[in-house]
Design a protein around this motif. Structure first.
Motif, mmCIF file in Angstrom:
data_model
loop_
_atom_site.group_PDB
_atom_site.id
_atom_site.type_symbol
_atom_site.label_atom_id
_atom_site.label_comp_id
_atom_site.label_asym_id
_atom_site.label_seq_id
_atom_site.Cartn_x
_atom_site.Cartn_y
_atom_site.Cartn_z
ATOM 1 N N ILE A 1 -5.725 -0.106 0.091
ATOM 2 C CA ILE A 1 -5.348 0.742 -0.129
ATOM 3 C C ILE A 1 -6.124 1.657 1.023
ATOM 4 N N ALA B 1 0.796 -1.426 0.112
ATOM 5 C CA ALA B 1 -0.013 -0.317 0.229
ATOM 6 C C ALA B 1 0.807 1.322 -0.121
ATOM 7 N N THR C 1 -7.024 -2.992 -7.335
ATOM 8 C CA THR C 1 -6.815 -3.007 -5.429
ATOM 9 C C THR C 1 -7.831 -3.624 -5.176
#
Length: 540
Positions: free
Chosen positions: A342, A318, A364
């Motif tokens: 994230i 991240a 993601t």
């Protein structure tokens, strides 16, 4: 409706956003008693569950058990209350690199009912001063090796009453440590409310008036009982390692809250360079790693060169976009996926992530359980799959800025609008597109371009400047400064180094421009606004 409070200093609760400015909190999956103290939950409560002899923290050449950590933090809490006069609700700043002493100070201050502000060792006195003024911080605990800027800041501060040094090494040879040695190992922790503010997380890229995010005791437990349990599946056998500073909520979660919540161990590195991490992973057989793609690239090469990183079961990425080639190479070499995700300081930790059994390259992932996501257009309307728009999220954690009008920018109609552009595909997977502002993400650090510009403009040789993110293979992006020099100044390698050194001395050194280009004039609009997009490398 907020639950009961144990704070006698009501500053934090008084400065929460107005209720109508809050995001909607989805609490269906989480239920905590009215009173809970996260400092107790991560230490004394773990001893009570039978983890007393398990290793909790590894760092600076020592291993500490949960019983040792519990005793240590209780002694420190006695000092804070009895010798330093810390009252429930007082703000306490901690200045340190990642080491067990910093974790102990954070836990001790939390047990004493304080609202903790963890700060990075790279911050200069001016940056510390802005944080202290914003949060009206009264007490500071500082690693004695980092005292210079802290003392300089304290001399000018109208709020800071007490600065006490602690030994960040393993020697216990500083004022706070010596006082603690005289104290008992039992401490009656303050019976904080679950909705009492426990932590102020300052966003890492703010300029001017810094933004402080406010997180309750319950929030710190939620990120462990949610993401860490569901996505990582943490067990008492795990050994955590990572590079994010504990001063960032990403680091505090990944290197303190998560391991301590489940009886696992955390290895803490003051210098978490990729070579150091490779060495420690092998030495302690680390199983869960939190770092940025830059470091994973190095680890891939280290494995090619013979390093044994086979103990790692979870590689969490991240802080910057995970490039598909790194993801692919990691699976090829290890047979295990990388967990790209994230998070945001405002949200406390990761809220969208890939899973061990559900992952894709350049993706993601999907929301962590308890969170909902939408992609919005500029008018706040939900966009269909395949269209790029603003990421909006709501769940059990969310944005509460300390006394800040920008609350209304981040929170819209009950949703947290993060400042990221995303696209959702037809299968519900989320793909990062861009930042919506002037933030530069380099090796996982958020750097505000305007802050670097302000530092450069303070140098007498600089007339004007514009700062942008320039692509970089190793770091994702680097800070690139386009500088117009004053009349009589000459562009040169020496001038580049002079300006870089000036920035390092003015603001945190990691923010300095790694690339400096001299130009005759900056591109501007008719109204005189700098057109930074025209400075981008693809437009040179």
């Amino acid at each position: 409706m907020l639950g009961p409070t144990a704070h006698t200093d009501t500053f934090s609760r008084d400065n929460l956003p107005a209720p109508e400015m809050w995001p909607e909190f989805l609490m269906e999956r989480f239920d905590y008693p009215d009173h809970v103290n996260v400092g107790v939950e991560l230490t004394d409560a773990m001893v009570g569950k039978g983890f007393g002899d398990h290793i909790a923290l590894i760092g600076n050449g020592r291993r500490r058990t949960y019983k040792e950590l519990s005793d240590w933090t209780n002694r420190l809490a006695h000092v804070l209350v009895e010798d330093l006069g810390v009252k429930p609700g007082n703000r306490v700043l901690i200045r340190s690199a990642n080491n067990p002493a910093m974790v102990a100070c954070w836990l001790a201050a939390t047990k004493a009912g304080a609202v903790v502000v963890n700060t990075m060792p790279m911050l200069r006195s001016g940056e510390l001063g802005a944080i202290i003024d914003k949060a009206e911080i009264t007490h500071a605990l500082c690693d004695t090796r980092l005292m210079e800027d802290m003392v300089k800041c304290a001399k000018k501060s109208k709020f800071l009453k007490s600065v006490v040094g602690f030994d960040g090494t393993s020697n216990h040879d500083a004022e706070l440590d010596r006082l603690a040695l005289e104290k008992p190992v039992r401490f009656d922790a303050v019976d904080t409310g679950r909705d009492d503010v426990a932590l102020l997380g300052f966003t890492s890229g703010t300029t001017g008036d810094p933004k402080a995010t406010m997180h309750f005791h319950r929030d710190l437990l939620i990120i462990a009982d949610g993401y860490a349990q569901e996505v990582l599946g943490v067990t008492e056998d795990d050994v955590f390692i990572g590079s994010p500073p504990l001063a960032f909520t990403f680091g505090l979660g990944g290197l303190a809250v998560f391991p301590l919540r489940f009886g696992a161990a955390a290895t803490l590195l003051e210098q978490a360079s990729p070579p150091n991490m490779v060495e420690i992973i092998q030495q302690y057989k680390a199983t869960v790693c939190f770092t940025a793609p830059t470091a994973y690239r190095f680890m891939l090469q280290a494995m090619e060169d013979g390093a044994d990183l086979s103990s790692l079961r979870a590689a969490v990425s991240a802080g910057e976009t995970l490039p598909a080639p790194v993801y692919d190479a990691w699976i090829e070499q290890t047979g295990k996926p990388m967990l790209d995700g994230i998070g945001a300081t405002e949200m406390l930790h990761i809220f969208i992530s890939n899973r061990f059994d559900d992952h894709r390259p350049a993706c993601t992932g999907k929301p962590v359980s308890g969170y909902e996501v939408r992609i919005l257009d500029d008018e706040g309307r939900e966009l269909p799959p395949g269209e790029v728009g603003k990421l909006a999220v709501r769940g059990p954690t969310g944005c509460r800025y300390l006394a800040d009008d920008r609350q209304g920018v981040y929170v819209k109609d009950g949703w947290n609008v993060t400042g990221d552009a995303f696209v959702m595909d037809k299968d519900g997977y989320l793909h990062f597109a861009a930042r919506n502002d002037d933030m530069i993400v380099s090796s996982g650090y958020n750097i505000a371009g305007p802050e670097v510009e302000a530092a450069l403009l303070a140098h007498p040789a600089v007339s004007e400047c514009g700062v942008i993110a320039a692509p970089d293979e190793a770091r994702g992006h680097i800070v690139e400064a386009h500088v117009v020099l004053n009349e009589g100044e000459t562009p040169s390698d020496l001038m580049i180094k002079t300006l870089q050194d000036h920035v390092k001395a003015t603001i945190a050194p990691y923010k300095y421009p790694r690339s400096v280009r001299f130009i005759d004039a900056l591109p501007k609009t008719q109204t005189g606004k700098i057109q930074r997009f025209r400075l981008r490398p693809d437009l040179h």
